[in-house]
Design a protein around this motif. Structure first.
Motif, PDB file in Angstrom:
ATOM      1  N   ARG A 195      -1.304  -8.901   6.359  1.00 19.63           N
ATOM      2  CA  ARG A 195      -1.481  -7.904   5.307  1.00 19.63           C
ATOM      3  C   ARG A 195      -2.953  -7.516   5.084  1.00 19.63           C
ATOM      4  O   ARG A 195      -3.253  -6.313   4.989  1.00 19.63           O
ATOM      5  CB  ARG A 195      -0.864  -8.441   4.012  1.00 19.63           C
ATOM      6  CG  ARG A 195      -0.759  -7.414   2.903  1.00 19.63           C
ATOM      7  CD  ARG A 195      -0.171  -8.087   1.651  1.00 19.63           C
ATOM      8  NE  ARG A 195      -0.046  -7.135   0.565  1.00 19.63           N
ATOM      9  CZ  ARG A 195       1.002  -6.371   0.356  1.00 19.63           C
ATOM     10  NH1 ARG A 195       2.022  -6.449   1.178  1.00 19.63           N
ATOM     11  NH2 ARG A 195       1.034  -5.531  -0.656  1.00 19.63           N
ATOM     12  N   PRO A 196      -3.898  -8.496   5.006  1.00 21.15           N
ATOM     13  CA  PRO A 196      -5.298  -8.081   4.784  1.00 21.15           C
ATOM     14  C   PRO A 196      -5.806  -7.147   5.874  1.00 21.15           C
ATOM     15  O   PRO A 196      -6.446  -6.125   5.578  1.00 21.15           O
ATOM     16  CB  PRO A 196      -6.058  -9.408   4.781  1.00 21.15           C
ATOM     17  CG  PRO A 196      -5.045 -10.423   4.379  1.00 21.15           C
ATOM     18  CD  PRO A 196      -3.760  -9.964   4.978  1.00 21.15           C
ATOM     19  N   LEU A 242      -4.161  -3.756   5.527  1.00 19.42           N
ATOM     20  CA  LEU A 242      -4.742  -2.964   4.430  1.00 19.42           C
ATOM     21  C   LEU A 242      -6.113  -2.434   4.815  1.00 19.42           C
ATOM     22  O   LEU A 242      -6.476  -1.292   4.476  1.00 19.42           O
ATOM     23  CB  LEU A 242      -4.830  -3.820   3.165  1.00 19.42           C
ATOM     24  CG  LEU A 242      -3.494  -4.044   2.452  1.00 19.42           C
ATOM     25  CD1 LEU A 242      -3.601  -5.176   1.445  1.00 19.42           C
ATOM     26  CD2 LEU A 242      -3.065  -2.760   1.743  1.00 19.42           C
ATOM     27  N   ALA A 243      -6.898  -3.270   5.508  1.00 14.85           N
ATOM     28  CA  ALA A 243      -8.226  -2.808   5.945  1.00 14.85           C
ATOM     29  C   ALA A 243      -8.070  -1.613   6.879  1.00 14.85           C
ATOM     30  O   ALA A 243      -8.815  -0.622   6.784  1.00 14.85           O
ATOM     31  CB  ALA A 243      -8.971  -3.951   6.625  1.00 14.85           C
ATOM     32  N   ALA A 250     -17.193  -3.071   9.002  1.00 14.58           N
ATOM     33  CA  ALA A 250     -17.282  -4.204   8.071  1.00 14.58           C
ATOM     34  C   ALA A 250     -15.939  -4.445   7.383  1.00 14.58           C
ATOM     35  O   ALA A 250     -15.516  -5.599   7.214  1.00 14.58           O
ATOM     36  CB  ALA A 250     -18.368  -3.931   7.036  1.00 14.58           C
ATOM     37  N   ALA A 251     -15.267  -3.366   7.020  1.00 10.79           N
ATOM     38  CA  ALA A 251     -13.960  -3.524   6.343  1.00 10.79           C
ATOM     39  C   ALA A 251     -12.929  -4.162   7.283  1.00 10.79           C
ATOM     40  O   ALA A 251     -12.175  -5.055   6.879  1.00 10.79           O
ATOM     41  CB  ALA A 251     -13.455  -2.163   5.870  1.00 10.79           C
ATOM     42  N   THR A 273     -13.744  -7.803   7.836  1.00  7.27           N
ATOM     43  CA  THR A 273     -13.352  -8.556   6.630  1.00  7.27           C
ATOM     44  C   THR A 273     -11.837  -8.752   6.599  1.00  7.27           C
ATOM     45  O   THR A 273     -11.348  -9.850   6.293  1.00  7.27           O
ATOM     46  CB  THR A 273     -13.813  -7.805   5.363  1.00  7.27           C
ATOM     47  OG1 THR A 273     -15.215  -7.613   5.434  1.00  7.27           O
ATOM     48  CG2 THR A 273     -13.475  -8.594   4.116  1.00  7.27           C
ATOM     49  N   GLY A 274     -11.093  -7.703   6.913  1.00  7.26           N
ATOM     50  CA  GLY A 274      -9.636  -7.816   6.944  1.00  7.26           C
ATOM     51  C   GLY A 274      -9.176  -8.848   7.953  1.00  7.26           C
ATOM     52  O   GLY A 274      -8.268  -9.649   7.676  1.00  7.26           O
ATOM     53  N   MET A 313     -10.005 -12.323   6.659  1.00  6.79           N
ATOM     54  CA  MET A 313      -9.086 -12.700   5.579  1.00  6.79           C
ATOM     55  C   MET A 313      -7.685 -12.997   6.119  1.00  6.79           C
ATOM     56  O   MET A 313      -6.962 -13.811   5.551  1.00  6.79           O
ATOM     57  CB  MET A 313      -9.012 -11.594   4.521  1.00  6.79           C
ATOM     58  CG  MET A 313     -10.303 -11.400   3.764  1.00  6.79           C
ATOM     59  SD  MET A 313     -10.803 -12.915   2.936  1.00  6.79           S
ATOM     60  CE  MET A 313     -12.512 -12.561   2.570  1.00  6.79           C
ATOM     61  N   ARG A 320      -8.019 -16.490   7.668  1.00 11.06           N
ATOM     62  CA  ARG A 320      -8.294 -17.557   6.684  1.00 11.06           C
ATOM     63  C   ARG A 320      -7.022 -18.055   6.048  1.00 11.06           C
ATOM     64  O   ARG A 320      -6.029 -17.331   5.953  1.00 11.06           O
ATOM     65  CB  ARG A 320      -9.199 -17.020   5.561  1.00 11.06           C
ATOM     66  CG  ARG A 320     -10.645 -17.359   5.745  1.00 11.06           C
ATOM     67  CD  ARG A 320     -11.452 -16.764   4.626  1.00 11.06           C
ATOM     68  NE  ARG A 320     -11.410 -17.598   3.434  1.00 11.06           N
ATOM     69  CZ  ARG A 320     -12.174 -17.377   2.368  1.00 11.06           C
ATOM     70  NH1 ARG A 320     -13.010 -16.362   2.375  1.00 11.06           N
ATOM     71  NH2 ARG A 320     -12.113 -18.177   1.329  1.00 11.06           N
ATOM     72  N   ALA A 375      -5.658 -17.918  -0.202  1.00 10.97           N
ATOM     73  CA  ALA A 375      -6.043 -18.595  -1.439  1.00 10.97           C
ATOM     74  C   ALA A 375      -4.807 -18.823  -2.320  1.00 10.97           C
ATOM     75  O   ALA A 375      -3.874 -18.012  -2.309  1.00 10.97           O
ATOM     76  CB  ALA A 375      -7.050 -17.733  -2.193  1.00 10.97           C
TER      77      ALA A 375
END
Lengths: 212, 348
Positions: free
Chosen positions: B244-245, B248-249, B282-283, B286-287, B290, B293, B296
């Motif tokens: 999903r991250p 979305l990115a 960068a986006a 980052t996606g 994430m 990772r 959280a």
């Protein structure tokens, strides 16, 4: 100046869990085109961004100052220093979306080498937390009632934005933002009839911010 | 001494002790001879010797034993009326005397039973040990009245006299004494004597049992930190890893790319898009990060609600406990213990 600094420190110190303030410097890349493809600039500069969020209400402000040099093959002969101020006030209408209003004000130095612009922003943005402390944002603003230093009007003007905020460590955040602006300016020089004099600007900002 | 020898000695002591005790209580020689005659089934001799012993100076137990021998002997000789008379004398001397139906003849036992019903007695007065919160319990009292009689039961102490009951009774009687004053307060601590006074015409009999009433604090209830069978649930949960991250990115960056390309002015030409490449890259990075990772922990709404309800329930229960403890601190724990009787009851 001292009372203002004290007020800022007071606000930062009072930040509650429901509110967050981020502030930090940014490096800015920009390219600017006007009227025809031959009149283009590209440059580098610095800026600062500040964001305040209180429950569903958010306020963002960005100030950048970029020295726009003439690009290769440009018909322009002189560099321009552009100073731009953007501000938004947003209200969350959904967990991932908010409506926003704002202003944009860009001035050019020397004044007549590029258009200075002022307009009102009306739009919306969508944001999503894609990971712990990482938020991505997309916005679309209509620039209403634009004013140009060289006169003219712009019935259709849009500003698109992509933003990223990543918590790097503790209060330190990394920020990146992209903005694309298209202004369909029309002028009527000498009363001989309207001609198109479009303006197009892209700005990329990368920086750090402290969150309180 | 081995354990087997100890056992044998203990058993012998158990058999010999009652006989020794009986021999010690009977000091009168005439009564001893009557006892021996009864053991030898010489009933005529028993009657003569027992009656002779009664004309002599005897202790209370000796006198009771003499009448008991007479009762048994008359019973054995089928002189039931005389046996009843003898047993009446026996129970008047020792109202608590009991016969074991397994060890005495049915004739003697029935004569003893008839004798009991012909004499007004209050027998087997018992006050049970008990402990209760003042106003929320009572002291059990039980006794036997051998004839229909007006029976008044009182608790008499240095702090006053308290009427427990006044009724007509016959046979087994069970009473309760709330140990309260007229205003509802518990009776003061101290020594009391429960007196049972039975009256039938000119006949009257009283029995008593001393008791000690003591006051104590009522235990308070401990506050709850949890409810049995219910446990707090974790208020966060780690969602499963997903793409999903990154998706979305891609979505957001794609929106910026499409918007930029779509809005670019044809007259101004296409730009280098280095700004979009920097920020969009960068986006996407980052996606991707994430996505790779570990997600959280996020709030588990159902568990949070459950824990809130559980906390509310515990808080509500603790409020009730606190209220009850306030009441308990104003209460008195009464403990009633019977004391050994200083003297036996008697005929008045």
């Amino acid at each position: 100046m001292r009372p203002a600094a004290a007020a800022v420190l007071f606000v930062l110190g009072q930040a509650a869990p429901a509110q967050q303030i981020t502030i930090g410097p940014q490096a800015v890349l920009a390219s600017y085109r006007e009227v025809v493809s031959g009149l283009r600039y590209a440059g580098f500069g610095f800026g600062g961004a500040m964001s305040v969020r209180f429950h569903k209400l958010s306020v963002d402000g960005v100030v950048t100052r970029v020295k726009l040099d003439t690009a290769d093959g440009s018909a322009a002969t002189q560099s321009v220093t552009a100073t731009q101020f953007d501000a938004w006030v947003g209200y969350d209408v959904a967990p991932y979306a908010s409506l926003e209003v704002g202003v944009i004000r860009r001035t050019a130095d020397p004044e007549l080498d590029a258009q200075s612009v002022g307009a009102v922003r009306l739009g919306a943005r969508s944001f999503y937390e894609i990971g712990p402390g990482a938020t991505i944002l997309f916005r679309a603003n209509y620039l209403a009632a634009p004013r140009f230093s060289g006169g003219g009007r712009a019935p259709f003007s849009l500003d698109l934005g992509l933003g990223l905020d990543v918590r790097l460590a503790g209060r330190l955040h990394g920020t990146a933002a992209y903005a694309f602006q298209r202004i369909n300016r029309k002028t009527n020089p000498g009363g001989a009839g309207e001609i198109d004099a479009p303006i197009q600007e892209t700005v990329g900002r990368v920086g750090l911010a402290l969150a309180f | 001494m081995t354990s087997l020898r100890r056992l044998v000695v203990a058993l012998l002591a158990g058999f010999v002790a009652p006989a020794t005790a009986l021999a010690q209580t009977v000091q009168n020689p005439t009564l001893r001879r009557a006892q021996q005659a009864y053991d030898n089934l010489e009933y005529r001799q028993v009657l003569t010797l027992a009656q002779a012993a009664l004309r002599e100076r005897l202790t209370g137990p000796e006198r009771a034993r003499a009448y008991e021998l007479l009762g048994f002997t008359y019973g054995a000789m089928d002189s039931i009326l005389k046996a009843v008379d003898a047993f009446k004398q026996l129970v008047l001397i020792d109202p608590e005397r009991q016969l074991d139906p397994n060890r005495v003849s049915p004739k003697a036992y029935s004569a003893f039973d008839v004798a009991l019903r012909q004499v007004l007695l209050v027998r087997q007065l018992r006050v049970d040990s008990t402990s209760f919160v003042g106003g929320q319990g009572a002291v059990p009292i039980r006794f036997t009245v051998t004839q229909p009689a007006r029976v008044v039961t009182r608790a008499v102490g240095s702090e006053g006299r308290f009427l427990i009951d006044s009724s007509a009774w016959n046979g087994q009687v069970n009473l309760t004494w709330p140990a309260r004053l007229a205003n509802g307060d518990p009776v003061p601590a101290g020594s009391y004597t429960v007196v049972v006074d039975a009256r039938l015409g000119q006949n009257a009999f009283a029995a008593s049992q001393p008791v000690r009433v003591s006051h104590g604090r009522v235990d308070t209830l401990a506050h709850l930190t949890s409810l049995p069978g219910y446990e707090y649930l974790p208020e966060t949960e780690v969602p499963p890893q997903s793409w999903r991250p990154l998706g979305l990115a891609f979505l957001y960056t794609g929106g910026a790319v499409v918007g930029t390309v779509g809005l670019e002015s044809s007259s101004l030409g296409s730009g280098s898009k280095r700004e979009l490449a920097v920020v969009g890259g960068a986006a996407l990075v980052t996606g991707l990060v994430m996505t790779l990772r570990k997600p959280a922990p996020r709030p588990a709404a159902a568990n949070i609600l459950y824990n809130r309800l559980l906390r509310d329930q515990i808080a509500r229960r603790n409020q009730e406990i606190a209220k009850e403890n306030v009441a308990r601190r104003q209460q008195v724990q009464l403990t009633v213990v019977p004391l050994p009787k200083p003297g036996a009851a008697g005929v008045r």
